[in-house]
Design a protein around this motif. Structure first.
Motif, PDB file in Angstrom:
ATOM      1  N   UNK A   1       0.557  -1.059   0.122  1.00 28.16           N
ATOM      2  CA  UNK A   1       0.343   0.390  -0.385  1.00 28.16           C
ATOM      3  C   UNK A   1       0.732   1.516  -0.411  1.00 28.16           C
ATOM      4  N   UNK A   2       2.009   1.228   0.660  1.00 27.56           N
ATOM      5  CA  UNK A   2       2.776   2.594   0.737  1.00 27.56           C
ATOM      6  C   UNK A   2       3.729   2.949  -1.079  1.00 27.56           C
ATOM      7  N   UNK A   3       3.557   1.840  -1.157  1.00 31.77           N
ATOM      8  CA  UNK A   3       4.145   1.824  -2.848  1.00 31.77           C
ATOM      9  C   UNK A   3       3.343   2.821  -3.500  1.00 31.77           C
ATOM     10  N   UNK A   4       2.052   1.797  -3.418  1.00 30.16           N
ATOM     11  CA  UNK A   4       1.305   3.037  -4.354  1.00 30.16           C
ATOM     12  C   UNK A   4       0.588   4.110  -3.834  1.00 30.16           C
ATOM     13  N   UNK A   5       0.938   4.380  -2.835  1.00 26.12           N
ATOM     14  CA  UNK A   5       1.059   6.110  -2.644  1.00 26.12           C
ATOM     15  C   UNK A   5       2.186   6.554  -2.839  1.00 26.12           C
TER      16      UNK A   5
ATOM     17  N   UNK B   1     -13.233  17.421  -4.549  1.00 30.81           N
ATOM     18  CA  UNK B   1     -13.525  16.100  -5.145  1.00 30.81           C
ATOM     19  C   UNK B   1     -14.389  15.686  -3.463  1.00 30.81           C
ATOM     20  N   UNK B   2     -15.559  16.625  -3.686  1.00 28.19           N
ATOM     21  CA  UNK B   2     -16.584  16.203  -2.235  1.00 28.19           C
ATOM     22  C   UNK B   2     -16.153  16.710  -0.833  1.00 28.19           C
ATOM     23  N   UNK B   3     -14.725  17.843  -0.436  1.00 31.19           N
ATOM     24  CA  UNK B   3     -14.049  18.068   0.667  1.00 31.19           C
ATOM     25  C   UNK B   3     -13.468  17.273   0.691  1.00 31.19           C
ATOM     26  N   UNK B   4     -13.889  16.575   0.220  1.00 30.63           N
ATOM     27  CA  UNK B   4     -12.345  15.336   0.778  1.00 30.63           C
ATOM     28  C   UNK B   4     -10.821  15.296   0.129  1.00 30.63           C
ATOM     29  N   UNK B   5     -10.250  15.873  -1.115  1.00 30.91           N
ATOM     30  CA  UNK B   5      -9.268  16.617  -1.351  1.00 30.91           C
ATOM     31  C   UNK B   5      -8.392  16.845  -1.410  1.00 30.91           C
ATOM     32  N   UNK B   6      -7.006  17.184  -1.235  1.00 26.11           N
ATOM     33  CA  UNK B   6      -6.492  18.119  -1.370  1.00 26.11           C
ATOM     34  C   UNK B   6      -5.522  17.744  -2.582  1.00 26.11           C
ATOM     35  N   UNK B   7      -4.666  19.428  -2.485  1.00 25.19           N
ATOM     36  CA  UNK B   7      -3.669  19.426  -3.887  1.00 25.19           C
ATOM     37  C   UNK B   7      -1.715  19.132  -2.950  1.00 25.19           C
ATOM     38  N   UNK B   8      -1.114  17.510  -2.950  1.00 26.17           N
ATOM     39  CA  UNK B   8      -0.445  17.468  -2.074  1.00 26.17           C
ATOM     40  C   UNK B   8       0.539  16.837  -3.172  1.00 26.17           C
ATOM     41  N   UNK B   9       2.142  17.298  -3.249  1.00 25.36           N
ATOM     42  CA  UNK B   9       2.857  16.898  -4.420  1.00 25.36           C
ATOM     43  C   UNK B   9       3.959  15.979  -3.451  1.00 25.36           C
ATOM     44  N   UNK B  10       3.324  14.928  -2.441  1.00 22.11           N
ATOM     45  CA  UNK B  10       3.806  14.258  -1.534  1.00 22.11           C
ATOM     46  C   UNK B  10       3.616  13.321  -1.498  1.00 22.11           C
ATOM     47  N   UNK B  11       4.153  12.199  -0.670  1.00 21.22           N
ATOM     48  CA  UNK B  11       3.384  10.876  -0.559  1.00 21.22           C
ATOM     49  C   UNK B  11       3.601  10.766   1.377  1.00 21.22           C
TER      50      UNK B  11
END
Length: 971
Positions: A173-177, A694-704
């Motif tokens: 799962x961490x790899x997919x992140x 995203x229904x207030x459930x998403x954010x813009x983030x360039x890092x995992x």
């Protein structure tokens, strides 16, 4: 005089010795990494790990600290004072350091005398180290050992360790992140496969089939795997290539959407009231805003309810409107084809390309683009489904050269579905489209080639293309692209190629310097523009001082406004791991005379500080909201919306709530303000979608969460920024935004509903913003007119006059003074009574209000901690104040990590009953629909059987009646 180098070395050596004596190895590591001396790093780690197995935990902490520094360190790219023998290349130095760290971590993992907990923690860090080195094979070995139930050299290896299997799935799962699907595919390809007879990896000797399958691992070491272990491998493959990570995100966004439909209703009303609905730019932006608000939630009910409004879009606006369905249904792979079937090109077009009309095709092209967005928005989508869709899209791509809109949509979709695969066949098909010299289609083809080859470094001296033959062919393609960019007359094609070259060099750092320098020195401003984004992506997250220096120089010296704007925006990508540096750097650029530089500064601050609610950044952008230039105001609105993403009404940590409310009100007022220009209104409309994406459930983030740069987010943000030139690029935000959800899963991939996470903050600090309420029309209350004493006297006078006239006519006489006294007394009494009533009423009402205030219960203080259920939304800022409760039944397998994303949990009391939930992908069919009726036979009314049945029914009804009634009826 010159400094004595020998004396300086002696001073530094004494500093190191002092650190060794005090056990401050972290301080020594900082100096060694700053000086870029690998030998020093080796020496420090050797001294740190020399305390025996009892100090393994302390040594592990030092290694983790070193790994964090090596990955997040601001590499200066070599120093003139450095006497190190290592290369001055920051990337190669980092690779050497990580290799050294990995060797020490491997020694801990292989040491059977060290506790299992320390070895497992070392295995997690070792997996991250190999991921930094891009070594999928060695990552697969670690995952495989954990899935088998241990790390070797342990008693009880044969029985297997279920917790170890869970940790292996956690690593998957961490790899997919990290957002790199091609790396995940490579890890999955290196995992053992269940077969009847498997060959020995070392000696190619066949082994007998076991009950559960047997696999030879390492140097002749045979591992017999049971069915339970193979079940773990199938789950690992489901995570890495089967699209399960995408299913989790889709299920959460669908069920937990907090999207406010009234926002779109009000926006549509505001555009129609002012007659702005006729403006196709704003209508297009409103449709896109709807897709942002519902990105990934699969909720397109507003569009279905307002089809006539949506149909106002024509030509390229129709293309964008159709493609917006791909943003709403991003990741909804199972229902993609049924959903888009009404819009997709006819199958006969594939059989006979000459049947494709050169005009129209906007809805068809948009639907192909939407198909690409559905499959390409999430890195965790199913690999097999992607391949199947990619071949379908390439078939349409080859057949649609005659139609610009269709070929443009198909080319972008091919790029999205083949993102980072280095697929040479896809590149060849796109290159053929590019050479048709169609401006719009060519731009799409150039960008798509970059998406297919993203991060490969093709054409550079060092590259990531595994196959040597493919590497040569791809290098030729890149060389052809550069030549074609100089030959073609179409600016759009040049821009497409420039952005494609930027994508190819993603993450290449110093390896890309030659290409970047060549593009920066070109006379064509569009290629120089591409060079800025190439710098942004090549050095994304490195914080390279060299890259920052080049970008700042370009931002104030280039003759092209667009190049200067791109250079400022690129700063946000290079410095995203140290975001607070960006507002400090662009503070002076925000006061530039050049509006393009001011716009770029607004966007850079927005991207770097997205979702933080940072007060200083907001204060910097505030004056820009009333800038003289309309597109600067647009940039300020977009930048501020990004900073306010996922912020509660009370603001960040309970501060700044009034400013958030004022900003939301400003967005509404800007759209309906007739004095604002189209570009500013466009910014306000898009900002409305961004702030609640995203229904207030998403954010813009360039890092995992583990510190890796998310490839999909970085690529998506760069392409989204190209909407400055081409509106269909607005849809690329679907790649850029990340769902901020947390879900705990057990070994069966079901989520325990009783698993909770503790948040050490007030609930209001991280609550969803309050939804809008419909304004109810208030009925106007009739207010009674107050009679003044003067009015009363004048009325009395008139009454007396009339009475006197009447009395005289009748012959009677009344004394005038007496009558006046009586009437005036009566009127004054009435007026007094009225005034007493009013006064009494107000006094009594005041008393009632006072009693209400007294009886109103006191407002209880808000709790300082609260529990979050499973699954839940945890924002990036909220994760810092969240912690796992290790006393509850379900506990995370790796409790040291941040409480965000997918968390594998162990059950401390496996014998007890469980309350579990199952992850289900949403369906297009409504969940509220009634069940189908039970099977029945229907007979037409005119049929003989129908008449016979009706007669029988009548007779039976008579028989059922009361006997007396029946007799009277018959008589």
């Amino acid at each position: 005089g010159e400094l004595d180098q020998d004396k300086l070395r002696a001073v530094v050596q004494k500093l190191f010795e002092r650190c060794y004596e005090c056990g401050r190895y972290e301080h020594a590591l900082g100096v060694a990494l700053e000086a870029m001396e690998v030998e020093r790093v080796v020496e420090i780690l050797d001294r740190s790990g020399g305390g025996g197995s009892g100090d393994a935990l302390r040594f592990l902490k030092v290694l983790k600290y070193a790994l964090g520094l090596a990955t997040g360190w601001v590499m200066v790219g070599g120093s003139s004072s450095s006497t190190a023998s290592s290369s001055s290349n920051g990337k190669s130095f980092r690779k050497e350091v990580v290799e050294v760290i990995a060797q020490h971590l491997q020694s801990i993992v292989d040491d059977g005398t060290i506790s299992r907990a320390v070895r497992k923690a070392s295995a997690v860090s070792l997996s991250q180290a190999y991921q930094i080195l891009n070594d999928a094979g060695r990552v697969a070995v670690i995952v495989s050992k954990l899935l088998d139930g241990g790390l070797g050299g342990e008693p009880g290896q044969e029985e297997g360790d279920a917790d170890g299997g869970l940790l292996g799935l956690q690593l998957c799962f961490d790899l997919m992140d990290s957002g790199d699907q091609s790396f995940a595919n490579a890890v999955a390809a290196n995992l053992p496969k269940k077969s009847a007879a498997t060959a020995d990896v070392a000696g190619d000797a066949p082994t007998d089939a076991a009950v559960g399958g047997e696999e030879e691992m390492g140097e002749g070491e045979s591992i017999k795997r049971t069915d339970d272990v193979w079940d773990r491998y199938s789950k690992a493959n489901r995570v890495l290539t089967g699209g399960f990570a995408c299913e989790l995100a889709l299920s959460f966004l669908h069920k937990n959407s907090n999207s406010d439909r009234l926002i779109m209703e009000n926006l549509k009303k505001a555009l129609e009231e002012r007659g702005v609905g006729r403006n196709s730019v704003l209508h297009n932006c409103a449709v896109l805003t709807h897709s942002y608000l519902n990105a990934g939630t699969t909720d397109d009910s507003f569009l279905r309810d307002h089809l006539e409004w949506m149909k106002k879009a024509s030509n390229w606006a129709k293309f964008s409107a159709t493609a917006s369905l791909g943003v709403i249904h991003a990741g909804h792979i199972t229902e993609a084809m049924p959903l888009l079937e009404p819009y997709l090109p006819a199958s006969q077009a594939v059989a006979d390309p000459s049947a494709v009309s050169p005009t129209g095709g906007y809805a068809e092209g948009g639907s192909l683009y939407a198909l690409g967005l559905i499959h390409g928005s999430h890195a965790g989508s199913s690999s097999s489904d992607r391949k199947e869709t990619n071949s379908f899209l390439r078939t349409h791509l080859r057949a649609s050269h005659a139609n610009e809109a269709m070929s443009h949509g198909a080319s972008l979709a091919v790029g999205l579905t083949a993102l980072g695969t280095n697929d040479l066949d896809a590149v060849t098909d796109l290159k053929e489209l590019l050479y048709t010299d169609s401006a719009v289609a060519g731009e799409g083809a150039g960008i798509a080639i970059g998406m297919v080859l993203v991060g490969s470094g093709a054409g550079n001296v060092r590259h990531n293309v595994a196959d040597a033959r493919d590497a040569d062919e791809v290098a030729e393609v890149v060389a052809e692209l550069k030549n074609y960019a100089r030959e073609t007359q179409h600016e759009k094609i040049i821009r497409g190629i420039a952005m494609g070259l930027a994508l190819v060099n993603y993450g290449q750092e110093e390896n890309a310097d030659a290409v970047i320098d060549e593009m920066r020195a070109d006379r064509d401003p569009i290629l120089r523009y591409g060079a800025q984004y190439a710098l942004a992506l090549a050095y994304c997250g490195t914080g390279s001082n060299k890259a920052v220096r080049i970008l700042l120089h370009t931002a104030v010296s280039d003759v092209s406004d667009d190049v200067r704007m791109a250079a400022v925006i690129a700063l946000a990508f290079v410095l995203y791991k140290t975001p607070h540096r960006v507002p400090q750097l662009v503070k002076l650029l925000l006061e530039s005379f050049n509006p393009h530089v001011r716009y770029g500064s607004c966007m850079a601050v927005g991207i770097a500080m997205a979702g933080t609610g940072d007060a200083e950044s907001i204060a910097l952008l505030e004056p820009m909201l009333s800038d003289m230039t309309d597109f600067v105001r647009q940039g300020a609105l977009l930048g501020t919306a990004m900073i306010y993403m996922q912020q509660a009404d009370s603001g960040s940590n309970g501060k700044g709530g009034k400013k958030i409310k004022a900003f939301r009100e400003k967005l509404v007022s800007t759209v309906s303000d007739k004095h604002q220009t189209t570009l500013t209104k466009m910014g306000a409309i898009l900002a409305t979608g961004l702030i609640d994406a995203g229904g207030r459930n998403c954010s813009l983030d360039l890092g995992s969460k583990n510190g890796f740069t998310k490839m999909t987010s970085a690529v998506g943000t760069v392409l989204w920024l190209q909407h400055w030139y081409w509106f269909p690029m607005m849809h690329m935000l679907s790649l850029a935004i990340t769902p901020t959800f947390t879900i705990g899963l057990n070994r069966d991939f079901k989520f325990p509903k009783t698993f909770e996470i503790t948040c050490n903050a007030k609930p209001s600090h991280y609550a969803y913003p309050k939804k809008l309420e419909e304004k109810k029309e208030e009925k106007k209350k009739r207010v009674e007119t107050v009679t003044l004493s003067i009015t009363a006297k004048s009325k009395a006078r008139l009454a007396r006059k009339k009475a006197k006239e009447g009395g005289e006519s009748e012959g009677g006489s009344v004394p005038m003074e007496q009558d006046e006294d009586k009437l005036s007394t009566k009127e004054s009494e009435d007026a007094g009574a009225k005034s007493m009533d009013i006064d009494g009423g107000t006094k009594s009402e005041e008393k009632v209000e006072e009693s209400e205030v007294k009886t109103k219960p006191k407002r209880e203080p808000e709790p300082t901690t609260f529990s979050l259920s499973n699954p839940c939304r945890i924002t990036k800022a909220q994760a810092e104040v969240c912690a796992f409760d290790l006393e509850q039944r379900y506990r995370p397998i790796h409790h040291e990590e941040k409480p965000c994303g997918v968390i594998m949990v162990t059950d401390s009391t496996p014998g007890e009953d469980e309350d579990l939930g199952t992850v289900k992908a949403p369906s297009i069919e409504s969940e509220d629909e009634a069940d189908p009726p039970e099977p029945f036979e229907w007979t037409p009314p005119d049929h003989p059987d129908a008449r016979r049945n009706s007669t029988d029914d009548a007779l039976s009804s008579v028989d059922d009646k009361d006997p007396t009634t029946a007799n009277s009826t018959s008589e």
